[in-house]
Design a protein around this motif. Structure first.
Motif, PDB file in Angstrom:
ATOM      1  N   LEU A 107       0.819  -1.209   0.000  1.00  0.00           N
ATOM      2  CA  LEU A 107       0.000   0.000   0.000  1.00  0.00           C
ATOM      3  C   LEU A 107       0.853   1.259   0.000  1.00  0.00           C
ATOM      4  CD1 LEU A 107      -2.762  -1.043   2.542  1.00  0.00           C
ATOM      5  CD2 LEU A 107      -3.002  -0.801   0.073  1.00  0.00           C
ATOM      6  N   ASP A 108       2.020   1.210   0.667  1.00  0.00           N
ATOM      7  CA  ASP A 108       2.881   2.390   0.737  1.00  0.00           C
ATOM      8  C   ASP A 108       4.335   1.951   0.642  1.00  0.00           C
ATOM      9  OD1 ASP A 108       4.051   4.819   1.111  1.00  0.00           O
ATOM     10  OD2 ASP A 108       2.872   5.366   2.857  1.00  0.00           O
TER      11      ASP A 108
ATOM     12  N   ALA B 210       1.515  11.481  -3.672  1.00  0.00           N
ATOM     13  CA  ALA B 210       2.287  10.232  -3.666  1.00  0.00           C
ATOM     14  C   ALA B 210       1.416   9.036  -4.021  1.00  0.00           C
ATOM     15  CB  ALA B 210       2.931  10.031  -2.292  1.00  0.00           C
ATOM     16  N   HIS B 211       0.247   8.920  -3.382  1.00  0.00           N
ATOM     17  CA  HIS B 211      -0.607   7.772  -3.663  1.00  0.00           C
ATOM     18  C   HIS B 211      -1.358   7.926  -4.987  1.00  0.00           C
ATOM     19  CE1 HIS B 211      -0.200   7.011   0.826  1.00  0.00           C
ATOM     20  NE2 HIS B 211       0.331   5.975   0.224  1.00  0.00           N
ATOM     21  N   HIS B 212      -1.576   9.153  -5.402  1.00  0.00           N
ATOM     22  CA  HIS B 212      -2.134   9.376  -6.739  1.00  0.00           C
ATOM     23  C   HIS B 212      -1.170   8.846  -7.794  1.00  0.00           C
ATOM     24  CE1 HIS B 212      -4.604  12.438  -9.342  1.00  0.00           C
ATOM     25  NE2 HIS B 212      -4.743  11.197  -9.747  1.00  0.00           N
ATOM     26  N   HIS B 213       0.130   9.089  -7.572  1.00  0.00           N
ATOM     27  CA  HIS B 213       1.138   8.602  -8.517  1.00  0.00           C
ATOM     28  C   HIS B 213       1.191   7.075  -8.496  1.00  0.00           C
ATOM     29  CE1 HIS B 213       4.828   9.205 -10.947  1.00  0.00           C
ATOM     30  NE2 HIS B 213       5.192   8.052 -10.409  1.00  0.00           N
ATOM     31  N   VAL B 214       1.156   6.467  -7.297  1.00  0.00           N
ATOM     32  CA  VAL B 214       1.182   5.008  -7.188  1.00  0.00           C
ATOM     33  C   VAL B 214       0.004   4.398  -7.935  1.00  0.00           C
ATOM     34  CG1 VAL B 214       0.864   3.086  -5.569  1.00  0.00           C
ATOM     35  CG2 VAL B 214       2.481   4.914  -5.033  1.00  0.00           C
TER      36      VAL B 214
ATOM     37  N   GLY C 236      -1.059   0.608 -11.895  1.00  0.00           N
ATOM     38  CA  GLY C 236      -2.234  -0.003 -12.502  1.00  0.00           C
ATOM     39  C   GLY C 236      -3.309  -0.423 -11.521  1.00  0.00           C
ATOM     40  N   TRP C 237      -3.442   0.298 -10.395  1.00  0.00           N
ATOM     41  CA  TRP C 237      -4.536   0.023  -9.477  1.00  0.00           C
ATOM     42  C   TRP C 237      -5.858   0.426 -10.147  1.00  0.00           C
ATOM     43  CZ3 TRP C 237      -3.872  -1.217  -4.018  1.00  0.00           C
ATOM     44  CH2 TRP C 237      -2.542  -1.423  -3.658  1.00  0.00           C
ATOM     45  N   VAL C 238      -6.942  -0.197  -9.728  1.00  0.00           N
ATOM     46  CA  VAL C 238      -8.257   0.057 -10.316  1.00  0.00           C
ATOM     47  C   VAL C 238      -9.162   0.642  -9.241  1.00  0.00           C
ATOM     48  CG1 VAL C 238     -10.272  -0.959 -11.439  1.00  0.00           C
ATOM     49  CG2 VAL C 238      -7.973  -1.831 -11.946  1.00  0.00           C
TER      50      VAL C 238
ATOM     51  N   PRO D  87      -3.317  -4.271  -8.475  1.00  0.00           N
ATOM     52  CA  PRO D  87      -3.062  -5.028  -9.712  1.00  0.00           C
ATOM     53  C   PRO D  87      -2.940  -6.521  -9.421  1.00  0.00           C
ATOM     54  CG  PRO D  87      -1.183  -3.630  -9.103  1.00  0.00           C
ATOM     55  CD  PRO D  87      -2.284  -3.273  -8.200  1.00  0.00           C
ATOM     56  N   LEU D  88      -3.257  -7.346 -10.413  1.00  0.00           N
ATOM     57  CA  LEU D  88      -3.322  -8.792 -10.218  1.00  0.00           C
ATOM     58  C   LEU D  88      -1.997  -9.382  -9.760  1.00  0.00           C
ATOM     59  CD1 LEU D  88      -5.562  -9.909 -13.234  1.00  0.00           C
ATOM     60  CD2 LEU D  88      -6.158  -9.814 -10.810  1.00  0.00           C
ATOM     61  N   TRP D  89      -0.866  -8.834 -10.214  1.00  0.00           N
ATOM     62  CA  TRP D  89       0.420  -9.399  -9.802  1.00  0.00           C
ATOM     63  C   TRP D  89       0.663  -9.188  -8.305  1.00  0.00           C
ATOM     64  CZ3 TRP D  89       3.827  -5.974  -7.594  1.00  0.00           C
ATOM     65  CH2 TRP D  89       3.662  -4.611  -7.880  1.00  0.00           C
ATOM     66  N   MET D  90      -0.026  -8.227  -7.730  1.00  0.00           N
ATOM     67  CA  MET D  90       0.129  -7.927  -6.311  1.00  0.00           C
ATOM     68  C   MET D  90      -0.994  -8.551  -5.493  1.00  0.00           C
ATOM     69  SD  MET D  90       0.326  -4.107  -4.599  1.00  0.00           S
ATOM     70  CE  MET D  90       1.566  -3.555  -5.773  1.00  0.00           C
ATOM     71  N   ASN D  91      -2.140  -8.732  -6.119  1.00  0.00           N
ATOM     72  CA  ASN D  91      -3.342  -9.172  -5.412  1.00  0.00           C
ATOM     73  C   ASN D  91      -4.068 -10.221  -6.248  1.00  0.00           C
ATOM     74  OD1 ASN D  91      -5.654  -9.318  -3.781  1.00  0.00           O
ATOM     75  ND2 ASN D  91      -6.589  -7.544  -4.782  1.00  0.00           N
ATOM     76  N   PRO D  92      -3.537 -11.457  -6.284  1.00  0.00           N
ATOM     77  CA  PRO D  92      -4.145 -12.499  -7.133  1.00  0.00           C
ATOM     78  C   PRO D  92      -5.598 -12.800  -6.779  1.00  0.00           C
ATOM     79  CG  PRO D  92      -1.959 -13.146  -6.362  1.00  0.00           C
ATOM     80  CD  PRO D  92      -2.335 -11.922  -5.591  1.00  0.00           C
ATOM     81  N   SER D  93      -5.985 -12.573  -5.510  1.00  0.00           N
ATOM     82  CA  SER D  93      -7.356 -12.884  -5.119  1.00  0.00           C
ATOM     83  C   SER D  93      -8.367 -11.918  -5.709  1.00  0.00           C
ATOM     84  CB  SER D  93      -7.478 -12.857  -3.586  1.00  0.00           C
ATOM     85  OG  SER D  93      -7.295 -11.532  -3.097  1.00  0.00           O
TER      86      SER D  93
END
Length: 482
Positions: free
Chosen positions: A276-277, A425-429, A434-436, A449-455
């Motif tokens: 997350l950060d 900072a979080h706007h840039h992340v 590729g967060w949705v 993103p799926l590579w970070m959060n497969p569930s």
């Protein structure tokens, strides 16, 4: 003359060489097998050796200084070895840094015995310092700041108080760290030089500075400066407030905040705080400073409750680029063009203007600003979200930008229901990784993103104070996000 004083420097050098060889020969490559007590004892004993070595180096450095300033024949000792002074000569022989060599010279000059011009013996310049040094109680790092303050106030302070200060400071330096010694030194400085506080304050005011350097080839801009004590204190306090993970802007009671935290908890499995950060401490401090500047700028620009735009983005595109969205963008006052992620982030909050170029680079049209949230829309979103909506972020609304959940090119209008607050900072992340984001019942929800959060789980965002208040009034403490 004591036995130690009768030893020639050649003998000291022999002892140093044999001790170093014996220590290195016996030194293991790891201390992992040692017990806690043995490890702590070893650290303390090695520190004793370090202090003894510094005293010996100080004596040597003092004599090098004498021989590098009193010419013997045509050249000084330093000049004979191609150096300008004793500091350079000490660096040449010891391979230490210039600040360390300068500190040792200053240390040594104050602890060695001296002679008059006629050869009559004189005591050390600082007897209490010399005593602490030759008994292995202090080192140069803790002593030199004391020496500099004593020298600064020597012509104004009472001699008896000076002696007491030197003795007291050596007692503190022999029992504590250099940081504690410097803290205590400020108290003695005020006592020794009561009349000097005003001139010192004026000197500080005159030397205050802040510089923004030239933009570097990599697009970054260096800054430097010197802050007055009060300005530094305010900046440290401001940064510390937002570096403290326990510090949060409070809009609700502790009970209400705890219930809200429960509602906003429940991150998808495998998704932790480091995802997350991912910022380092230095990067967080940079972003906090950026937030403070942003907040102050917006406050100064307020007019009748509106917030004026912070930065204008002009996207310079060719006719072909206009169709596929690959244009390069610039912002006011900077030579470095913005990358696509930063461009998209600023565009979300402040909109943009398109500069239409012909095939030969000629300007065909500079368009009106498009895709921007109005001042009233920003105020409404700020009132709804209360600060950065990113999980665990405490940045206040005045620091934040407004993120378009869906862009107008996707057929969605720029309105309150399509915006959410995010710190830069979080706007840039969000844009870079590729967060949705989806709006569900007027509340933003985030998916990594799926590579970070497969569930593929979703995180409910925001601190919607109005909605929480309604839930509290209804007594629905167990209500789930929509």
């Amino acid at each position: 003359m004591t036995k130690a004083e009768s030893q020639p420097i050649e003998r000291i050098a022999e002892l140093a060489s044999s001790s170093a060889a014996a220590l290195l020969a016996a030194l293991p490559h790891t201390a992992a097998a040692a017990s806690d007590d043995v490890l702590l004892d070893a650290a303390g004993r090695l520190a004793e050796l370090h202090r003894a070595t510094e005293a010996a180096l100080g004596v040597t450095a003092a004599e090098l200084t004498v021989r590098s300033t009193r010419a013997v024949g045509a050249d000084t000792l330093a000049a004979c070895h191609g150096e300008k002074n004793a500091v350079g000569l000490l660096q040449l022989v010891t391979r230490m840094s210039a600040p360390a060599a300068k500190r040792l010279v200053e240390y040594g000059e104050n602890i060695v015995d001296r002679d008059t011009l006629t050869g009559a013996p004189l005591p050390p310049a600082r007897q209490h310092v010399a005593e602490a040094a030759f008994t292995g109680k202090v080192d140069a790092e803790s002593v030199v700041p004391v020496l500099r303050v004593l020298d600064e106030v020597a012509h104004r302070a009472d001699p008896d108080l000076m002696d007491a200060a030197e003795q007291g400071m050596m007692r503190i330096a022999s029992e504590s760290t250099p940081e504690r010694t410097r803290t205590e030194l400020r108290t003695w400085q005020a006592a020794l030089d009561q009349d000097g506080a005003r001139p010192r304050e004026e000197d500080q005011r005159r030397s205050r500075s802040f510089r923004i350097g030239r933009e570097l080839p990599d697009g970054m801009t260096p800054v430097s400066g010197r802050l007055t004590p009060d300005a530094a204190s305010r900046l440290r306090a401001a940064i510390s407030t937002f570096m403290n993970p326990r510090s949060r802007p409070t809009f609700l009671s502790e009970e209400e905040q705890a219930k809200l935290d429960e509602l906003e908890a429940g991150l998808p499995e495998g998704l932790g705080a480091e995802q997350l950060d991912p910022r380092t401490r230095d990067q967080k401090m940079h972003d906090i400073l950026d937030g403070l500047v942003t907040s102050g700028h917006r406050s100064a620009a307020e007019s009748e409750g509106s917030r004026r735009e912070m930065t204008q983005v002009i996207a310079s595109v060719t006719l072909d680029e206009l169709q596929n969205g690959d244009g390069v963008a610039w912002i006011d006052g900077m030579l470095e063009p913005l990358g696509p992620v930063t461009t998209e982030r600023i565009r979300c909050d402040a909109g943009y203007r398109k500069l239409l170029l012909g095939t030969d680079g000629d300007i065909l049209c500079l368009g009106d600003k498009v895709e921007f949230f109005t001042a009233k829309q920003k105020l409404a979103i700020a009132a709804r979200d209360g600060g950065c909506a990113w999980p665990g972020c405490d940045a206040p609304a005045s620091w934040c930008e407004v993120h378009h959940v869906k862009l107008r090119r996707d057929g969605v209008k720029t309105d309150v229901g399509n915006g959410m607050l995010l710190c830069s900072a979080h706007h840039h992340v969000l844009h870079a990784q590729g967060w949705v984001v989806e709006m569900r019942g007027g509340i933003p929800h985030l998916q990594a993103p799926l590579w970070m959060n497969p569930s593929g789980g979703w995180i409910r965002l925001g601190r919607n104070r109005a909605q929480v208040a309604r839930r509290r009034r209804a007594g629905d403490s167990a209500a789930q996000p929509p």
